[in-house]
Design an enzyme around this catalytic site. Structure first.
Site, PDB file in Angstrom:
ATOM      1  N   LYS A   1      -8.809  -7.990 -25.145  1.00 26.31           N
ATOM      2  CA  LYS A   1      -9.572  -6.848 -24.611  1.00 26.31           C
ATOM      3  C   LYS A   1     -10.971  -7.300 -24.202  1.00 26.31           C
ATOM      4  O   LYS A   1     -11.951  -7.056 -24.917  1.00 26.31           O
ATOM      5  CB  LYS A   1      -9.623  -5.736 -25.665  1.00 26.31           C
ATOM      6  CG  LYS A   1     -10.007  -4.382 -25.116  1.00 26.31           C
ATOM      7  CD  LYS A   1      -9.683  -3.307 -26.117  1.00 26.31           C
ATOM      8  CE  LYS A   1     -10.316  -1.970 -25.776  1.00 26.31           C
ATOM      9  NZ  LYS A   1      -9.876  -1.398 -24.510  1.00 26.31           N
TER      10      LYS A   1
ATOM     11  N   ARG B   1      -7.282  -5.344 -33.864  1.00 28.15           N
ATOM     12  CA  ARG B   1      -7.180  -5.878 -32.502  1.00 28.15           C
ATOM     13  C   ARG B   1      -8.455  -6.646 -32.134  1.00 28.15           C
ATOM     14  O   ARG B   1      -8.386  -7.672 -31.449  1.00 28.15           O
ATOM     15  CB  ARG B   1      -6.917  -4.762 -31.488  1.00 28.15           C
ATOM     16  CG  ARG B   1      -6.688  -5.323 -30.070  1.00 28.15           C
ATOM     17  CD  ARG B   1      -6.251  -4.266 -29.091  1.00 28.15           C
ATOM     18  NE  ARG B   1      -7.252  -3.223 -28.940  1.00 28.15           N
ATOM     19  CZ  ARG B   1      -7.058  -2.094 -28.283  1.00 28.15           C
ATOM     20  NH1 ARG B   1      -5.895  -1.858 -27.691  1.00 28.15           N
ATOM     21  NH2 ARG B   1      -8.014  -1.186 -28.182  1.00 28.15           N
TER      22      ARG B   1
ATOM     23  N   GLU C   1       0.449  -1.590 -16.329  1.00 26.92           N
ATOM     24  CA  GLU C   1      -0.183  -0.490 -17.073  1.00 26.92           C
ATOM     25  C   GLU C   1      -1.172   0.222 -16.171  1.00 26.92           C
ATOM     26  O   GLU C   1      -1.339  -0.135 -15.005  1.00 26.92           O
ATOM     27  CB  GLU C   1      -0.876  -1.032 -18.330  1.00 26.92           C
ATOM     28  CG  GLU C   1      -1.886  -2.115 -18.038  1.00 26.92           C
ATOM     29  CD  GLU C   1      -2.425  -2.819 -19.292  1.00 26.92           C
ATOM     30  OE1 GLU C   1      -2.452  -2.212 -20.368  1.00 26.92           O
ATOM     31  OE2 GLU C   1      -2.843  -3.979 -19.157  1.00 26.92           O
TER      32      GLU C   1
ATOM     33  N   TYR D   1     -14.314  -5.978 -26.452  1.00 27.26           N
ATOM     34  CA  TYR D   1     -14.787  -4.657 -26.839  1.00 27.26           C
ATOM     35  C   TYR D   1     -13.688  -3.822 -27.469  1.00 27.26           C
ATOM     36  O   TYR D   1     -12.517  -4.200 -27.438  1.00 27.26           O
ATOM     37  CB  TYR D   1     -15.385  -3.927 -25.629  1.00 27.26           C
ATOM     38  CG  TYR D   1     -14.370  -3.395 -24.635  1.00 27.26           C
ATOM     39  CD1 TYR D   1     -13.644  -4.240 -23.809  1.00 27.26           C
ATOM     40  CD2 TYR D   1     -14.128  -2.018 -24.543  1.00 27.26           C
ATOM     41  CE1 TYR D   1     -12.712  -3.741 -22.909  1.00 27.26           C
ATOM     42  CE2 TYR D   1     -13.205  -1.518 -23.646  1.00 27.26           C
ATOM     43  CZ  TYR D   1     -12.499  -2.378 -22.826  1.00 27.26           C
ATOM     44  OH  TYR D   1     -11.577  -1.881 -21.946  1.00 27.26           O
TER      45      TYR D   1
ATOM     46  N   ARG E   1     -27.848 -21.304 -18.977  1.00 25.84           N
ATOM     47  CA  ARG E   1     -26.541 -20.901 -18.473  1.00 25.84           C
ATOM     48  C   ARG E   1     -25.662 -22.136 -18.366  1.00 25.84           C
ATOM     49  O   ARG E   1     -25.997 -23.073 -17.652  1.00 25.84           O
ATOM     50  CB  ARG E   1     -26.690 -20.246 -17.094  1.00 25.84           C
ATOM     51  CG  ARG E   1     -25.368 -19.785 -16.489  1.00 25.84           C
ATOM     52  CD  ARG E   1     -25.604 -19.077 -15.156  1.00 25.84           C
ATOM     53  NE  ARG E   1     -24.339 -18.676 -14.548  1.00 25.84           N
ATOM     54  CZ  ARG E   1     -23.607 -19.456 -13.750  1.00 25.84           C
ATOM     55  NH1 ARG E   1     -24.029 -20.674 -13.459  1.00 25.84           N
ATOM     56  NH2 ARG E   1     -22.473 -19.018 -13.244  1.00 25.84           N
TER      57      ARG E   1
ATOM     58  N   LEU F   1      -2.399  -4.796 -22.260  1.00 27.22           N
ATOM     59  CA  LEU F   1      -3.154  -4.623 -23.495  1.00 27.22           C
ATOM     60  C   LEU F   1      -2.255  -3.919 -24.516  1.00 27.22           C
ATOM     61  O   LEU F   1      -1.544  -2.979 -24.178  1.00 27.22           O
ATOM     62  CB  LEU F   1      -4.402  -3.772 -23.243  1.00 27.22           C
ATOM     63  CG  LEU F   1      -5.289  -3.689 -24.487  1.00 27.22           C
ATOM     64  CD1 LEU F   1      -6.060  -4.989 -24.691  1.00 27.22           C
ATOM     65  CD2 LEU F   1      -6.243  -2.521 -24.420  1.00 27.22           C
TER      66      LEU F   1
END
Ligand code: PMP
Length: 286
Positions: free
Chosen positions: A150, A52, A182, A33, A101, A206
């Protein structure tokens, strides 16, 4: 509220938007995302977020659903349709919905990735929190080892926010091997004797788009920057501490694990960087 959201090629009211129960984002957190902030109806740092996103996708061998130009057009259409002048645009790409799945990745030529975007209207520039600062606790960093990607697997950061809340604080800084990685959803900084210190880039954190811009502006303003890890103790005895992210910009931290940082009020370096970041990013917003 009935926003118009974007789902796989269509702009639809949020209560009519549909994603398959077999979507791998839902079943495996197999998705990435981006969050891009919007000020004055313009996108901040769009290029950085788009780059990114490309990197996150390629690290996971996931196909880009649209080109960067198309992505920009979708962002703009979504802003227009929702009359968004200030807030955020959330974007998510997942590996799509296979027939069943299955842990193995499906064949990308047969299963297209899913693309979803939605807006969040919010006053982000004139933030009351920036004037008083935030309080953080430290917690062990228990995330996976590829934090440079991310991904949407955000359960641990979410638990970290809840731990902070339970302790009467606003957020948590994560610690690994005795040093800060972070914040739960932001990059962490301290300031000592005029020097800005923040952890160096690696797979452990990140690579914040706001971090890159803020460090560039700091260097341009002749501020000293040191990219290295630091401990909670060093942060507690620093002159200032702050965080950066697309939705908070530069936000002062005034307390860490109950100890005041500096005078326990937002410091001048964070205030100056916030101002420079907002001014410069507004100028280059598209
Ligand atoms: N670190 C983490 C773990 C984050 O989730 C975020 C925000 N998504 C950041 C740092 C800040 O990144 P950016 O400046 O690109 O928003």
């Amino acid at each position: 509220m009935n926003r118009i959201v974007y789902v796989n090629g269509d702009f639809v009211p949020e209560n009519e938007a549909k994603i398959s129960v077999f979507d791998r984002g839902f079943l495996f957190a197999d998705g990435v995302y981006e969050v891009t902030s919007v000020l004055d109806g313009k996108l901040m740092d769009f290029e950085g977020h788009a780059r990114r996103l490309e990197r996150s996708l390629s690290e996971l061998q996931m196909a880009a659903p649209v080109t960067t130009e198309e992505l920009l057009a979708i962002h703009r259409e979504l802003m227009a349709r929702n009359d968004l002048s200030e807030g955020m645009i959330y974007l998510q790409v997942t590996r799509g919905a296979d027939a069943d799945r299955d842990f193995a990745f499906p064949d990308a030529s047969k299963v297209p990735s899913s693309l979803v975007l939605f807006t969040q209207s919010k006053a982000i520039a004139d933030s009351p929190a920036a004037k008083v600062g935030l309080k953080v606790i430290s917690i062990e960093d228990q995330r996976w080892a590829r934090r440079d990607i991310k991904t949407v697997q955000l359960l641990y950061p979410s638990m970290g926010k809840m731990m902070a809340k339970a302790a009467g604080c606003d957020d948590a800084w994560m610690v690994e091997d005795g040093v800060v990685t972070e914040g739960t959803s932001n990059n962490a900084y301290i300031v000592k004797d005029g020097r800005i210190i923040t952890r160096h880039l690696s797979n452990e954190i990140l690579h914040g788009i706001t971090r890159a811009a803020v460090l560039r502006f700091a260097r341009e303003a002749q501020m000293e920057v040191e990219e290295r890890a630091f401990t909670i103790e060093e942060a507690q005895s620093a002159d200032e501490a702050f965080i950066t992210s697309a939705s908070t910009f530069v936000m002062p931290i005034v307390e860490i694990d109950g100890a005041s940082v500096g005078e326990g009020v937002p410091g001048p370096t964070a205030a100056r960087l916030r101002e420079i970041y907002l001014d410069e990013s507004r100028k280059s917003a598209i």
